[in-house]
Design a protein around this motif. Structure first.
Motif, PDB file in Angstrom:
ATOM      1  N   GLU A  29      15.615 -52.915  -1.936  1.00  0.00           N
ATOM      2  CA  GLU A  29      15.525 -53.324  -0.538  1.00  0.00           C
ATOM      3  C   GLU A  29      16.096 -52.300   0.430  1.00  0.00           C
ATOM      4  O   GLU A  29      16.548 -52.627   1.521  1.00  0.00           O
ATOM      5  CB  GLU A  29      16.175 -54.697  -0.343  1.00  0.00           C
ATOM      6  CG  GLU A  29      15.482 -55.774  -1.160  1.00  0.00           C
ATOM      7  CD  GLU A  29      16.007 -57.160  -0.882  1.00  0.00           C
ATOM      8  OE1 GLU A  29      16.613 -57.386   0.179  1.00  0.00           O
ATOM      9  OE2 GLU A  29      15.779 -58.034  -1.739  1.00  0.00           O
ATOM     10  N   GLU A  30      16.048 -51.013   0.037  1.00  0.00           N
ATOM     11  CA  GLU A  30      16.551 -49.926   0.881  1.00  0.00           C
ATOM     12  C   GLU A  30      15.531 -48.790   0.916  1.00  0.00           C
ATOM     13  O   GLU A  30      14.874 -48.497  -0.084  1.00  0.00           O
ATOM     14  CB  GLU A  30      17.865 -49.379   0.309  1.00  0.00           C
ATOM     15  CG  GLU A  30      18.948 -50.397   0.145  1.00  0.00           C
ATOM     16  CD  GLU A  30      20.077 -50.206   1.130  1.00  0.00           C
ATOM     17  OE1 GLU A  30      20.198 -49.113   1.693  1.00  0.00           O
ATOM     18  OE2 GLU A  30      20.812 -51.171   1.333  1.00  0.00           O
ATOM     19  N   GLU A  31      15.446 -48.137   2.070  1.00  0.00           N
ATOM     20  CA  GLU A  31      14.632 -46.935   2.208  1.00  0.00           C
ATOM     21  C   GLU A  31      15.386 -45.814   1.511  1.00  0.00           C
ATOM     22  O   GLU A  31      16.547 -45.553   1.817  1.00  0.00           O
ATOM     23  CB  GLU A  31      14.445 -46.629   3.695  1.00  0.00           C
ATOM     24  CG  GLU A  31      13.499 -45.488   3.942  1.00  0.00           C
ATOM     25  CD  GLU A  31      13.132 -45.368   5.424  1.00  0.00           C
ATOM     26  OE1 GLU A  31      13.419 -46.293   6.209  1.00  0.00           O
ATOM     27  OE2 GLU A  31      12.548 -44.337   5.771  1.00  0.00           O
ATOM     28  N   GLU A  32      14.721 -45.185   0.518  1.00  0.00           N
ATOM     29  CA  GLU A  32      15.434 -44.203  -0.286  1.00  0.00           C
ATOM     30  C   GLU A  32      14.474 -43.225  -0.948  1.00  0.00           C
ATOM     31  O   GLU A  32      13.531 -43.629  -1.613  1.00  0.00           O
ATOM     32  CB  GLU A  32      16.245 -44.941  -1.362  1.00  0.00           C
ATOM     33  CG  GLU A  32      17.141 -44.057  -2.167  1.00  0.00           C
ATOM     34  CD  GLU A  32      17.992 -44.870  -3.133  1.00  0.00           C
ATOM     35  OE1 GLU A  32      17.925 -44.578  -4.325  1.00  0.00           O
ATOM     36  OE2 GLU A  32      18.679 -45.800  -2.675  1.00  0.00           O
ATOM     37  N   GLY A  33      14.717 -41.942  -0.778  1.00  0.00           N
ATOM     38  CA  GLY A  33      13.983 -40.910  -1.484  1.00  0.00           C
ATOM     39  C   GLY A  33      12.535 -40.755  -1.072  1.00  0.00           C
ATOM     40  O   GLY A  33      12.121 -41.130   0.017  1.00  0.00           O
ATOM     41  N   GLN A 101       3.427 -52.010 -11.936  1.00  0.00           N
ATOM     42  CA  GLN A 101       3.929 -51.124 -10.880  1.00  0.00           C
ATOM     43  C   GLN A 101       5.421 -51.358 -10.594  1.00  0.00           C
ATOM     44  O   GLN A 101       5.970 -50.749  -9.674  1.00  0.00           O
ATOM     45  CB  GLN A 101       3.128 -51.334  -9.587  1.00  0.00           C
ATOM     46  CG  GLN A 101       1.659 -51.036  -9.721  1.00  0.00           C
ATOM     47  CD  GLN A 101       1.398 -49.630 -10.227  1.00  0.00           C
ATOM     48  OE1 GLN A 101       1.855 -48.665  -9.655  1.00  0.00           O
ATOM     49  NE2 GLN A 101       0.665 -49.526 -11.325  1.00  0.00           N
ATOM     50  N   GLU A 102       6.053 -52.228 -11.383  1.00  0.00           N
ATOM     51  CA  GLU A 102       7.456 -52.538 -11.153  1.00  0.00           C
ATOM     52  C   GLU A 102       8.294 -51.255 -11.168  1.00  0.00           C
ATOM     53  O   GLU A 102       8.073 -50.364 -11.980  1.00  0.00           O
ATOM     54  CB  GLU A 102       7.970 -53.496 -12.231  1.00  0.00           C
ATOM     55  CG  GLU A 102       9.308 -54.077 -11.897  1.00  0.00           C
ATOM     56  CD  GLU A 102       9.701 -55.211 -12.827  1.00  0.00           C
ATOM     57  OE1 GLU A 102      10.903 -55.471 -12.909  1.00  0.00           O
ATOM     58  OE2 GLU A 102       8.822 -55.821 -13.462  1.00  0.00           O
ATOM     59  N   GLY A 103       9.239 -51.174 -10.245  1.00  0.00           N
ATOM     60  CA  GLY A 103      10.068 -49.979 -10.121  1.00  0.00           C
ATOM     61  C   GLY A 103       9.514 -48.965  -9.136  1.00  0.00           C
ATOM     62  O   GLY A 103      10.171 -47.989  -8.804  1.00  0.00           O
ATOM     63  N   ARG A 104       8.301 -49.195  -8.672  1.00  0.00           N
ATOM     64  CA  ARG A 104       7.701 -48.313  -7.676  1.00  0.00           C
ATOM     65  C   ARG A 104       7.801 -48.972  -6.311  1.00  0.00           C
ATOM     66  O   ARG A 104       7.800 -50.189  -6.208  1.00  0.00           O
ATOM     67  CB  ARG A 104       6.230 -48.048  -7.990  1.00  0.00           C
ATOM     68  CG  ARG A 104       6.018 -47.303  -9.282  1.00  0.00           C
ATOM     69  CD  ARG A 104       4.539 -47.104  -9.532  1.00  0.00           C
ATOM     70  NE  ARG A 104       4.325 -46.422 -10.771  1.00  0.00           N
ATOM     71  CZ  ARG A 104       3.941 -45.162 -10.860  1.00  0.00           C
ATOM     72  NH1 ARG A 104       3.714 -44.465  -9.766  1.00  0.00           N
ATOM     73  NH2 ARG A 104       3.769 -44.596 -12.031  1.00  0.00           N
ATOM     74  N   GLY A 105       7.876 -48.164  -5.284  1.00  0.00           N
ATOM     75  CA  GLY A 105       7.914 -48.715  -3.945  1.00  0.00           C
ATOM     76  C   GLY A 105       7.844 -47.629  -2.895  1.00  0.00           C
ATOM     77  O   GLY A 105       8.203 -46.480  -3.148  1.00  0.00           O
ATOM     78  N   CYS A 106       7.360 -47.998  -1.738  1.00  0.00           N
ATOM     79  CA  CYS A 106       7.322 -47.028  -0.647  1.00  0.00           C
ATOM     80  C   CYS A 106       7.204 -47.722   0.701  1.00  0.00           C
ATOM     81  O   CYS A 106       6.796 -48.886   0.792  1.00  0.00           O
ATOM     82  CB  CYS A 106       6.203 -46.013  -0.823  1.00  0.00           C
ATOM     83  SG  CYS A 106       4.545 -46.644  -0.726  1.00  0.00           S
ATOM     84  N   ILE A 107       7.596 -46.974   1.693  1.00  0.00           N
ATOM     85  CA  ILE A 107       7.403 -47.376   3.074  1.00  0.00           C
ATOM     86  C   ILE A 107       6.229 -46.548   3.592  1.00  0.00           C
ATOM     87  O   ILE A 107       6.193 -45.333   3.407  1.00  0.00           O
ATOM     88  CB  ILE A 107       8.668 -47.146   3.895  1.00  0.00           C
ATOM     89  CG1 ILE A 107       9.764 -48.083   3.369  1.00  0.00           C
ATOM     90  CG2 ILE A 107       8.400 -47.334   5.378  1.00  0.00           C
ATOM     91  CD1 ILE A 107      11.097 -47.942   4.024  1.00  0.00           C
TER      92      ILE A 107
END
Length: 113
Positions: A29-33, A101-107
């Motif tokens: 739940e954080e913007e990161e990397g 796709q678990e563990g993937r994420g992006c804004i």
């Protein structure tokens, strides 16, 4: 008390117009990397209520939102990509990977040019 955040309703209509480009990662739940939602981070354009153009593959995928507009699933031939989707303002969405796709994420931010 009114809470403001990632609670805007996501509809097909709200995604159409402009190109969505991954700008950063999203983890815990954080913007990161760096963005981590391959193959979508290079850019996607929602063309209609069921078709999205994927820049990485230079072709259209099908997509649909869950009944509650909280999950988006992309279909490329026989492969599915599922994400929790949250809208954070008019021109920002958050994708959090589900299942394979678990563990993937992006804004992703919309570019209207």
């Amino acid at each position: 008390m009114l809470l403001i955040g990632c609670s805007q309703k996501v509809t097909e209509e709200s995604l159409i117009e402009g190109t969505w480009i991954g700008t950063s990662g999203y983890e815990d739940e954080e913007e990161e990397g760096e963005p981590n939602c391959y193959p979508f981070e290079d850019g996607i354009e929602f063309k209609s209520e069921d078709t999205v153009y994927v820049e990485t593959y230079d072709r259209d995928f099908d997509y649909w939102l869950s009944d509650k507009e909280t999950t988006i699933t992309f279909l490329d031939k026989s492969r599915y990509y599922s994400y929790d989707i949250k809208k954070n303002g008019e021109d920002k969405i958050i994708l959090e990977g589900l299942f394979s796709q678990e563990g993937r994420g992006c804004i992703m931010v919309r570019n209207k040019d």
